[in-house]
Design an enzyme around this catalytic site. Sequence first.
Site, PDB file in Angstrom:
ATOM      1  N   CYS A 161     -64.165  42.412  -2.707  1.00  0.00           N
ATOM      2  CA  CYS A 161     -65.587  42.725  -2.541  1.00  0.00           C
ATOM      3  C   CYS A 161     -66.163  43.577  -3.666  1.00  0.00           C
ATOM      4  CB  CYS A 161     -65.794  43.365  -1.172  1.00  0.00           C
ATOM      5  SG  CYS A 161     -67.499  43.329  -0.620  1.00  0.00           S
TER       6      CYS A 161
ATOM      7  N   HIS B 267     -62.836  40.037   3.514  1.00  0.00           N
ATOM      8  CA  HIS B 267     -62.238  41.139   4.265  1.00  0.00           C
ATOM      9  C   HIS B 267     -61.434  40.514   5.397  1.00  0.00           C
ATOM     10  CE1 HIS B 267     -64.940  43.811   2.184  1.00  0.00           C
ATOM     11  NE2 HIS B 267     -65.990  43.157   2.625  1.00  0.00           N
TER      12      HIS B 267
END
Lengths: 250, 443
Positions: A95, A196
Amino acid sequence: MKEIRILYLYPDMLELYGDYGNLQVLKYRMEKRDIQVIIDRYSIGDPKPDFLSYDLIFAGGGADNEQSILAKDLLQYEEEIKEAVRQKVFFLLICGAYQLFGKYYKGVEGNIIPGLAIFDYYTEASTDRTKRCIGNIVIEVNIGEKQTKVIGFENHGGQTHGITTPFGKVLFGNGNQFKDTQEGFFLPHVIATYLHGPLLAKNPEIADYVISTCLTRKYEEKMDLLKLDDELEEKCRKQLLVRFIPVEKQ
Amino acid sequence: MRDTLIILLMKIANFILKILGKQGGNVLGKIAKKLSPNILSTFNINCPVIAVTATNGKTMTNNAIASMLRQAGKHVICNTEGNNMETGILSMFLKTCSLTGKLKADYICLEVDESYVPIVFSKIHLDTLIVLDFFRDQLDRNGEVESLILKLEEFLKTYQGNLILNQDDPNVVRLGYANPQNSKVYYFHAEAYCHATKEITEAGEGKFCPLCKTRLMYDYYQYSHIGKFHCPNCEYGKQESYVTASNIDLEGKEFIANGIPFTMQSESIYVVYNFLAVISVANLYHIDIEDVQKALSTFELNKGRLEKLTIQGVPTIINLAKNPTGSNVSLRLLREDPEPKELLFVLNDKIADGFDVSWIWDINFNELGQVQRIITSGTRAYDMAIRIKTSGYPINIIEAELDLNKAVHKLYQTNVKKYIIANYTALEPTRKEILTLEKELGK
């Protein structure tokens, strides 16, 4: 006893989405195979780490505010990190960290956070602050000699452009941009992704790819990893793949 | 004229719903707001409005404040059921007001969702706002903690009323600086309890001083990032306390606040913090301290919140946990309990839970003491089982069972003490299953 050294960057700042779980999974899977794991942490104010002494460098995703603070700190190590990439130290970047390794991140107000520019891609926030790529995601990746589906969760406003070697093909969810066909960035020793979940929790094949790539580089021989009991992971994958992807596409 | 008519119509609708035996939920509020967006501002309120906001602990604290005021003989209107957004509060007002829109009470106590505070209190005059804590919570639904804090800060810049803040949460203390003109800021603080630690053991927020960006120093952590902190570089974290708790004895369920002893029904550190907020309110409104002591000593939490049950003769504690901190305070109870026990963790990923379950990796599962068996259930039973397995528990003590009914039956195959943790949409079904089991076996 074999040993793998991991550098965990900004553990107190890039830790918003449980990404540390990736290291917990790696540690678990290595210790089950009698591989010793050393995890060193680096954050703002700590002495300069010796990047080349590590087998794996890991960083996760964080809040926007914290990301802009640490970007400045990270940039002072540009040369060292570039050298580590050249020497094929493994990089696992999730991310925010994925974005920071590109050329820049352009925020909603047009503010530019310069990245390390180690890779050619760049990220621009979607102009509408309320619009983000949020949701479960499944991608198909070719890793090692295998093809596998990777299950995770994405939550990013940034739209990443200029990727020529993506991590995977999107089967469900958004990817690098809204409704994209590709997700993440990949080199044999770099996985950079928005996933995630954490990434490695439900994807033991990816975890083992990371482990064996690190071992092969370090000990200069290809090693077969001991098979572990992944019954829970397999059941989890089966359950979620049925939920997210229509049967005919599986 | 128009708003009074709407109020009247809603009163009639409520009356009809009542005859039909229906609760109506937020429906009345939704309709009324659609007909007149600013209708919340037209109610006739002649008493102080006290509001609580936080990530965790809103319902408990708000209900405890209401029960304390009632103990003191006050007439209180309160959104007991936790309808904490604008339409929920509006519905409650419509049900309790007079035909002319008057709310007759000595106090109105409201729990309000963090992001709705600026909206609700642009329409109602607020006398006292209490902020308990900010934790990461359903990031895919709520966004980052920071954006919520900024919203509240913006609202507080022009706020003139009382502000009661948790001095041990650095993100909350920030709010005390929002309006330098407002001197009515009151902090509550707790001295270290016996399980406080020098290092943080659970995920936390706000590691940096909001004034000068220096890393904050902690004398101790109570749980998550709640603890005694200060900035080594500026004055941040050196406020004077309005209410201070000392001699916290969770086993004995007692503590001292500003020299006065209090007892409670629960043995959790976060209940102490919530009660400090209640005591602060009591001090501000000059409530007789004996009434406060009495109210807090008998205060019972809502169903499924640290609830103690006996199922099939087996002692069982069930608690809601919808974010890492909620789970961590529940697991602290396990850790602090020396007896053998078994755990059931029910994890759903429905809309109200948030779809993202990554947060379970922020839960600290280390050293749970004598946990003999762990069962996971809910729509994300396997995710939870993998999470727990990775903390090093032997695979053969972990069982994942998607079917809740089966999971509960498996749990009660032994007579070892049970701890049950369930997230938002999982709590009620789980409670129902164990109560049904108790009935079945009672026959």
